[in-house]
Design an enzyme around this catalytic site. Structure first.
Site, PDB file in Angstrom:
ATOM      1  CE  LYS A 286     -18.207   0.970  19.054  1.00  0.00           C
ATOM      2  NZ  LYS A 286     -16.860   0.793  19.587  1.00  0.00           N
TER       3      LYS A 286
ATOM      4  NE  ARG B 204     -11.466  -6.480  17.881  1.00  0.00           N
ATOM      5  CZ  ARG B 204     -11.886  -5.292  17.407  1.00  0.00           C
ATOM      6  NH1 ARG B 204     -13.018  -4.767  17.820  1.00  0.00           N
ATOM      7  NH2 ARG B 204     -11.183  -4.641  16.522  1.00  0.00           N
TER       8      ARG B 204
ATOM      9  CG  HIS C 289     -16.385   6.451  14.124  1.00  0.00           C
ATOM     10  ND1 HIS C 289     -16.475   6.347  15.493  1.00  0.00           N
ATOM     11  CD2 HIS C 289     -15.333   5.694  13.757  1.00  0.00           C
ATOM     12  CE1 HIS C 289     -15.532   5.536  15.930  1.00  0.00           C
ATOM     13  NE2 HIS C 289     -14.817   5.126  14.893  1.00  0.00           N
TER      14      HIS C 289
HETATM   15  N1  URA Z   1     -12.869   1.723  17.360  1.00  0.00           N
HETATM   16  C1  URA Z   1     -13.881   0.909  17.694  1.00  0.00           C
HETATM   17  O1  URA Z   1     -14.923   1.334  18.190  1.00  0.00           O
HETATM   18  N2  URA Z   1     -13.732  -0.421  17.473  1.00  0.00           N
HETATM   19  C2  URA Z   1     -12.631  -0.936  16.923  1.00  0.00           C
HETATM   20  O2  URA Z   1     -12.574  -2.127  16.736  1.00  0.00           O
HETATM   21  C3  URA Z   1     -11.579  -0.071  16.581  1.00  0.00           C
HETATM   22  C4  URA Z   1     -11.734   1.268  16.807  1.00  0.00           C
END
Ligand code: URA
Length: 425
Positions: A187, A168, A82
């Site tokens: 996730k 957010r 990621h």
């Molecule tokens: N990527 C994400 O999945 N969540 C965040 O809060 C910031 C970047």
């Protein structure tokens, strides 16, 4: 339990209990806690923070809001990567088939771009026929057959995060380290990968502008992964200047294919191989040789199969924008700065990115880079080519590049920033 007490606790600098966290995440996912109440809580978290125990519980509650995937039926060990997002960050494209060519299984659930950073799915959608939306069964089939799949995350994975992230984004609460760490890791843990390598970007083109914040985010995420049984490491990598020589969807696919063909810009190759090495080590495949898999064509072979398995034609010509504008050097000397954020905003304004989730993107739009920091340049030499289908965007894109390129006197000493700054884990 009520939302006002939870908000007041955090507003006044207190700790949220496990029960408060479980309740507020569940009630928000079900619609019982309203968006305006969750906005107030997110702002209180941004201002007052959360400790390690609170972050761990918040993450667990978000994972529990949805389904967890299970890759235990696969013969290969799973490894995922990621990136916290940057400009010209196309690394997932060559990396996933490269790790597959070395014996790993890469279940890469990716997102779309928002703002100045591009999204992997937008990039791949510039390949004619390629599909981002796969059912869970299709995803497992491609992963089993090819060893790598890159697709959109289904709605069932951490739905609390999906709702909270959208909130957010419009309430100025993205930049809270506990919320970023729990969002990303909920996730990735729900996705079910056995090991995970985090590429935490540092610099003007990244979320984290300085090394201390990036280190804190990386350490928090590595702790969360490890606590949930995912073998997790992080690299802090430079994002003060764009990665490689392209920013924009089809432009970045073209560059990724160059890397898979054994060429491509040195920084992209270096980071791709470094991340592949980490993923393979974390997955227990210590004898694999990613540099060899790039050189001998096996990574390219896996790329072609991965694209074709999702309906794409790996031989189809990539879209090219209708109009180009070349930006030249104003003086002779050493290019000492090419600001990542400015290039990202320019690519976005040219049509490569979107301002709202529902906006379309232009496949051919973006910025091509002809000189990188540290190179000698001559007055009049092309430095950037801007690409778009809609030439009225050039002026707006050029505005964002004002002051982004600095040329110092010929012979000026320049110290290159390393691509990989630090390893945590
Ligand atoms: N990527 C994400 O999945 N969540 C965040 O809060 C910031 C970047």
């Amino acid at each position: 339990m009520d939302a006002i007490t939870v908000i007041r606790t955090k507003r006044d600098g207190g700790r949220l209990t496990d029960a408060q966290i479980d309740w507020v995440i569940d009630a928000y996912t079900r619609g019982e806690v309203a968006d305006y109440q969750m906005s107030a809580l997110a702002m209180a978290i941004l201002l007052n923070g959360m400790d390690r125990v609170e972050i761990a519980r918040w993450t667990a509650a978000m994972i529990a809001s949805g389904e967890r995937m299970d890759f235990s039926s696969l013969a290969r060990p799973t490894a995922d990567k990621h990136s916290t997002g940057g400009v010209g960050d196309k690394i997932t494209l060559p990396l996933a088939p490269l790790v597959a060519a070395c014996g790993g299984a890469v279940p890469q659930l990716s997102g779309r771009g928002l703002g100045h950073t591009g999204g992997t799915l937008d990039k791949l959608e510039s390949i004619p026929g390629w599909r981002a939306l796969l059912s869970n069964d299709e995803m497992l089939r491609v992963l089993g057959d090819v060893g790598a799949v890159i697709c959109a995350a289904g709605d069932g994975l951490a739905p609390a995060d999906k709702k909270l992230y959208a909130l957010r984004d419009v309430t100025g609460t993205v930049e809270a380290i506990p919320l970023i760490a729990s969002s990303i890791m909920s996730k990735k843990i729900a996705e079910g990968t056995g090991s995970l390598v985090l590429d935490v970007k540092v610099g003007s083109g990244a979320f984290m502008k300085n090394r201390e914040d990036a280190r804190e985010l990386a350490t928090t995420m590595v702790g969360l992964g490890t606590d949930h049984g995912v073998n997790t490491v992080a690299l802090l990598t430079d994002m003060s200047t764009p990665l490689g020589l392209t920013a924009g969807n089809a432009l970045e696919v073209r560059e990724s294919v160059e890397v898979l063909a054994g060429g491509g810009p040195a920084d992209v190759v270096e980071l791709t191989v470094a991340l592949a090495r980490e993923m393979l080590d974390a997955a227990g495949l210590k004898d694999a040789d990613p540099a060899k898999a790039l050189a001998d064509g096996s990574a390219m072979d896996h790329w072609r199969r991965m694209i074709a398995a999702q309906g794409g034609d790996p031989d189809a010509p990539l879209p090219i924008a209708r109009e180009q504008h070349v930006l030249t050097a104003e003086s002779t000397g050493v290019l000492t700065e090419l600001d990542a954020y400015a290039v990202g905003v320019a690519a976005w304004r040219l049509g490569a990115g979107r301002a709202r989730k529902e906006d379309p993107v232009q496949a051919g739009a973006g910025v091509e880079i002809h000189a990188k920091p540290g190179e000698e340049v001559t007055a009049g030499q092309p430095l950037l080519t801007l690409h778009t289908d809609t030439p009225e965007r050039f002026e707006y894109a050029l505005d964002s590049l004002a002051g982004a390129l600095v040329i110092d006197a010929p012979g000026t000493a320049y110290e290159r920033t390393p691509v990989v700054l630090e390893r945590i884990g």
